[in-house]
Design a protein around this motif. Sequence first.
Motif, PDB file in Angstrom:
ATOM      1  N   GLY A  80      57.879 -36.377  44.488  1.00  0.00           N
ATOM      2  CA  GLY A  80      58.408 -35.121  43.974  1.00  0.00           C
ATOM      3  C   GLY A  80      57.358 -34.053  43.754  1.00  0.00           C
ATOM      4  O   GLY A  80      57.691 -32.928  43.377  1.00  0.00           O
ATOM      5  N   HIS A  81      56.092 -34.386  44.006  1.00  0.00           N
ATOM      6  CA  HIS A  81      55.008 -33.453  43.735  1.00  0.00           C
ATOM      7  C   HIS A  81      54.819 -32.506  44.925  1.00  0.00           C
ATOM      8  O   HIS A  81      54.628 -32.944  46.053  1.00  0.00           O
ATOM      9  N   SER A  82      54.832 -31.221  44.659  1.00  0.00           N
ATOM     10  CA  SER A  82      54.792 -30.233  45.740  1.00  0.00           C
ATOM     11  C   SER A  82      53.464 -30.221  46.481  1.00  0.00           C
ATOM     12  O   SER A  82      53.394 -29.834  47.654  1.00  0.00           O
ATOM     13  N   SER A  83      52.376 -30.660  45.817  1.00  0.00           N
ATOM     14  CA  SER A  83      51.068 -30.579  46.456  1.00  0.00           C
ATOM     15  C   SER A  83      50.946 -31.547  47.625  1.00  0.00           C
ATOM     16  O   SER A  83      50.017 -31.447  48.424  1.00  0.00           O
ATOM     17  N   TYR A  84      51.865 -32.476  47.754  1.00  0.00           N
ATOM     18  CA  TYR A  84      51.809 -33.442  48.854  1.00  0.00           C
ATOM     19  C   TYR A  84      52.733 -33.031  50.005  1.00  0.00           C
ATOM     20  O   TYR A  84      52.993 -33.835  50.887  1.00  0.00           O
ATOM     21  N   ARG A  85      53.208 -31.806  49.959  1.00  0.00           N
ATOM     22  CA  ARG A  85      54.121 -31.350  51.000  1.00  0.00           C
ATOM     23  C   ARG A  85      53.427 -30.456  52.037  1.00  0.00           C
ATOM     24  O   ARG A  85      54.072 -29.679  52.720  1.00  0.00           O
ATOM     25  N   GLU A  86      52.096 -30.522  52.134  1.00  0.00           N
ATOM     26  CA  GLU A  86      51.399 -29.781  53.175  1.00  0.00           C
ATOM     27  C   GLU A  86      51.815 -30.328  54.542  1.00  0.00           C
ATOM     28  O   GLU A  86      51.921 -31.534  54.721  1.00  0.00           O
ATOM     29  N   PRO A  87      52.021 -29.464  55.530  1.00  0.00           N
ATOM     30  CA  PRO A  87      52.573 -29.913  56.825  1.00  0.00           C
ATOM     31  C   PRO A  87      51.813 -31.060  57.473  1.00  0.00           C
ATOM     32  O   PRO A  87      52.410 -32.045  57.890  1.00  0.00           O
ATOM     33  N   LEU A  88      50.462 -30.989  57.553  1.00  0.00           N
ATOM     34  CA  LEU A  88      49.707 -32.031  58.239  1.00  0.00           C
ATOM     35  C   LEU A  88      49.714 -33.339  57.483  1.00  0.00           C
ATOM     36  O   LEU A  88      49.918 -34.410  58.045  1.00  0.00           O
ATOM     37  N   ASP A  89      49.499 -33.262  56.154  1.00  0.00           N
ATOM     38  CA  ASP A  89      49.447 -34.474  55.340  1.00  0.00           C
ATOM     39  C   ASP A  89      50.821 -35.144  55.267  1.00  0.00           C
ATOM     40  O   ASP A  89      50.948 -36.362  55.382  1.00  0.00           O
ATOM     41  N   TRP A  90      51.851 -34.342  55.059  1.00  0.00           N
ATOM     42  CA  TRP A  90      53.184 -34.894  54.843  1.00  0.00           C
ATOM     43  C   TRP A  90      53.730 -35.593  56.082  1.00  0.00           C
ATOM     44  O   TRP A  90      54.480 -36.560  55.980  1.00  0.00           O
ATOM     45  N   ALA A  91      53.353 -35.134  57.275  1.00  0.00           N
ATOM     46  CA  ALA A  91      53.852 -35.753  58.509  1.00  0.00           C
ATOM     47  C   ALA A  91      53.420 -37.212  58.596  1.00  0.00           C
ATOM     48  O   ALA A  91      54.231 -38.102  58.886  1.00  0.00           O
ATOM     49  N   GLY A  92      52.142 -37.506  58.319  1.00  0.00           N
ATOM     50  CA  GLY A  92      51.658 -38.878  58.364  1.00  0.00           C
ATOM     51  C   GLY A  92      52.247 -39.727  57.256  1.00  0.00           C
ATOM     52  O   GLY A  92      52.640 -40.883  57.472  1.00  0.00           O
ATOM     53  N   ILE A  93      52.325 -39.156  56.055  1.00  0.00           N
ATOM     54  CA  ILE A  93      52.899 -39.875  54.912  1.00  0.00           C
ATOM     55  C   ILE A  93      54.360 -40.234  55.192  1.00  0.00           C
ATOM     56  O   ILE A  93      54.822 -41.337  54.888  1.00  0.00           O
ATOM     57  N   LYS A  94      55.080 -39.314  55.803  1.00  0.00           N
ATOM     58  CA  LYS A  94      56.506 -39.527  56.073  1.00  0.00           C
ATOM     59  C   LYS A  94      56.718 -40.698  57.030  1.00  0.00           C
ATOM     60  O   LYS A  94      57.651 -41.493  56.859  1.00  0.00           O
ATOM     61  N   ILE A  95      55.842 -40.826  58.040  1.00  0.00           N
ATOM     62  CA  ILE A  95      55.969 -41.926  58.999  1.00  0.00           C
ATOM     63  C   ILE A  95      55.770 -43.268  58.297  1.00  0.00           C
ATOM     64  O   ILE A  95      56.562 -44.211  58.475  1.00  0.00           O
ATOM     65  N   TYR A  96      54.701 -43.366  57.486  1.00  0.00           N
ATOM     66  CA  TYR A  96      54.433 -44.608  56.773  1.00  0.00           C
ATOM     67  C   TYR A  96      55.557 -44.929  55.781  1.00  0.00           C
ATOM     68  O   TYR A  96      55.988 -46.086  55.670  1.00  0.00           O
ATOM     69  N   LEU A  97      56.002 -43.914  55.061  1.00  0.00           N
ATOM     70  CA  LEU A  97      57.063 -44.130  54.074  1.00  0.00           C
ATOM     71  C   LEU A  97      58.365 -44.558  54.743  1.00  0.00           C
ATOM     72  O   LEU A  97      59.053 -45.462  54.263  1.00  0.00           O
ATOM     73  N   SER A  98      58.703 -43.904  55.849  1.00  0.00           N
ATOM     74  CA  SER A  98      59.937 -44.255  56.562  1.00  0.00           C
ATOM     75  C   SER A  98      59.908 -45.715  57.000  1.00  0.00           C
ATOM     76  O   SER A  98      60.878 -46.459  56.807  1.00  0.00           O
ATOM     77  N   ALA A  99      58.770 -46.125  57.581  1.00  0.00           N
ATOM     78  CA  ALA A  99      58.637 -47.511  58.028  1.00  0.00           C
ATOM     79  C   ALA A  99      58.720 -48.473  56.848  1.00  0.00           C
ATOM     80  O   ALA A  99      59.415 -49.497  56.903  1.00  0.00           O
ATOM     81  N   GLY A 100      58.018 -48.141  55.756  1.00  0.00           N
ATOM     82  CA  GLY A 100      58.018 -49.007  54.579  1.00  0.00           C
ATOM     83  C   GLY A 100      59.386 -49.135  53.945  1.00  0.00           C
ATOM     84  O   GLY A 100      59.823 -50.241  53.588  1.00  0.00           O
ATOM     85  N   LEU A 101      60.087 -48.022  53.828  1.00  0.00           N
ATOM     86  CA  LEU A 101      61.400 -48.048  53.179  1.00  0.00           C
ATOM     87  C   LEU A 101      62.433 -48.768  54.046  1.00  0.00           C
ATOM     88  O   LEU A 101      63.315 -49.452  53.522  1.00  0.00           O
ATOM     89  N   ILE A 102      62.330 -48.628  55.363  1.00  0.00           N
ATOM     90  CA  ILE A 102      63.252 -49.355  56.251  1.00  0.00           C
ATOM     91  C   ILE A 102      63.002 -50.863  56.158  1.00  0.00           C
ATOM     92  O   ILE A 102      63.944 -51.666  56.071  1.00  0.00           O
ATOM     93  N   LEU A 103      61.736 -51.265  56.169  1.00  0.00           N
ATOM     94  CA  LEU A 103      61.408 -52.686  56.041  1.00  0.00           C
ATOM     95  C   LEU A 103      61.868 -53.235  54.698  1.00  0.00           C
ATOM     96  O   LEU A 103      62.394 -54.356  54.606  1.00  0.00           O
TER      97      LEU A 103
END
Length: 513
Positions: free
Chosen positions: A205-228
């Motif tokens: 929920g923290h806005s500072s982690y929503r930078e375009p470059l950083d968030w793209a990589g985080i989103k991939i890892y999170l998506s994989a983790g949450l699906i697993l």
Amino acid sequence: MHDMLYNYSLNFLEKNMLGIIPEAVIIIFAFLVLFLTFFEKLSKGRNPYYLSIIGIGLSVLYVLMVSGRNVQGFSGSIVFNGFSVYLFIAILLSGLFAVLMSGDYMERTGMPLPEYYSLVLFGISSMMVLVSSNNLIMVFLAIEFMSITAYILTGYIRGNTRSTEAALKYFVIGAFASAFLVFGAVFIYAATGHLNLYNIHAFLGHSSYREPLDWAGIKIYLSAGLILFLIGFAFKMSLFPFHSWTPDAYDGAPTPVTNFMATGVKVAAFAIFLRVYSLIYNPNIMDFNDILWILAVLSMTFGNIAALLSVNIKRLLAYSSIAQAGYILTGIIGGGFYGYSGTLFYLLSYIFMTAGAFAIVIVFENSDLTSLDIKKYSGLGYKHPFIAASLSLFLLSLAGIPVTAGFMGKFYVFSSAIKSGYSLLILIALLNSAFAAFYYIKIIVNMYMPEKEPSGGYVAGSENVSGAVAGGRISEGLMITIIICLFFTILMGIYPQPFINFASNSVSSLWRI
């Protein structure tokens, strides 16, 4: 300075212990029951049985005494609050019914009793730790502890091929589920740097982690983790297509253990999934409700079709539990305060109607534990009117017929999904409920309208006050279980407000970070 450190250490210890004393009480009694094996005279008879009931009763008493507290212990890994209180009571009820059902049943098997009851108590404690876990590692450890006790209990009857085969299948498939959970936790930690659910929630929920470059990589890892993680939970919740262990495990396990898995394990799995889902499943990462939508539809449809084709009562109830998991999931899909409250209400009502049904299955089982064919229930309505009427009520509640707990549970979860715009999902769920009523009512019709009338009809006195059924006697534990489940199945159907209020208050504490 020394006094300050002493007071700090006391406060730290008190804060940690307050959150785990209900579980600690159960664990202490589990060891006490196990300790009886050193004394041959004490280990025989009903001593392990009564000691287990006392332990569960004391744990319930302590939960009620500290129900108003909100405690985070062990660096936030364990959370004790209103949400925990609700689930603790539900799990302790499930464990109590399992113990009450086990009295005469396990004595007939000739298997060691102290070890059996200690495993049940260890299973209860692991479920309690699980629903209060607030750390991904604690979630995994608690699930493993719960699963290990379930594996052993499933194959507890030595020399029984079905029981051994069921335990082995359950173990192998459970190992795969555990692997998914571990890999999911690794990906989530890699993306967020946190294991604590509240910290992960704050991170997302923290806005500072929503930078375009950083968030793209985080989103991939999170998506994989949450699906697993979702796949791992789906195994534990018996959702299609991750249900394959359920029919064999339910059929092969001793019937009290089947009830314990159908109620306690399922409630604990749904409860921790609800906690994790509400805190770290984020629509900005992926719309997981679409995935849950598919799982719910597949679970309720497959479960009902398979149950219709079943001729074994335990397998029928196993497939029915898969369908019930689909219904329960609609409350989580509906989301929000109302959806989660309805989910908790449904889980509690599910315990009563399922435990009641399994208690009567045990009543009708023969001494060789093989009387599970639905055809053998023919004409039982004439021979044993009270027991047959009770089973009819539990089956009608599972079908969602009005004036039962099952109807109100479905009403709450379906209403929440409709309010959230999932009208098609609820239409499919209603069609499935109507379809499911067919195989539940089929059993009732078989009991009261058999193809051939029982010769001589019902003889007055064939079911006397001692509870003679099928040449045996209904144990006090079974009768207590049936009466309690009957009472609450009816009460939650005609006067659900206190229970939904309890569930609502519990959900309100879920988001107190």
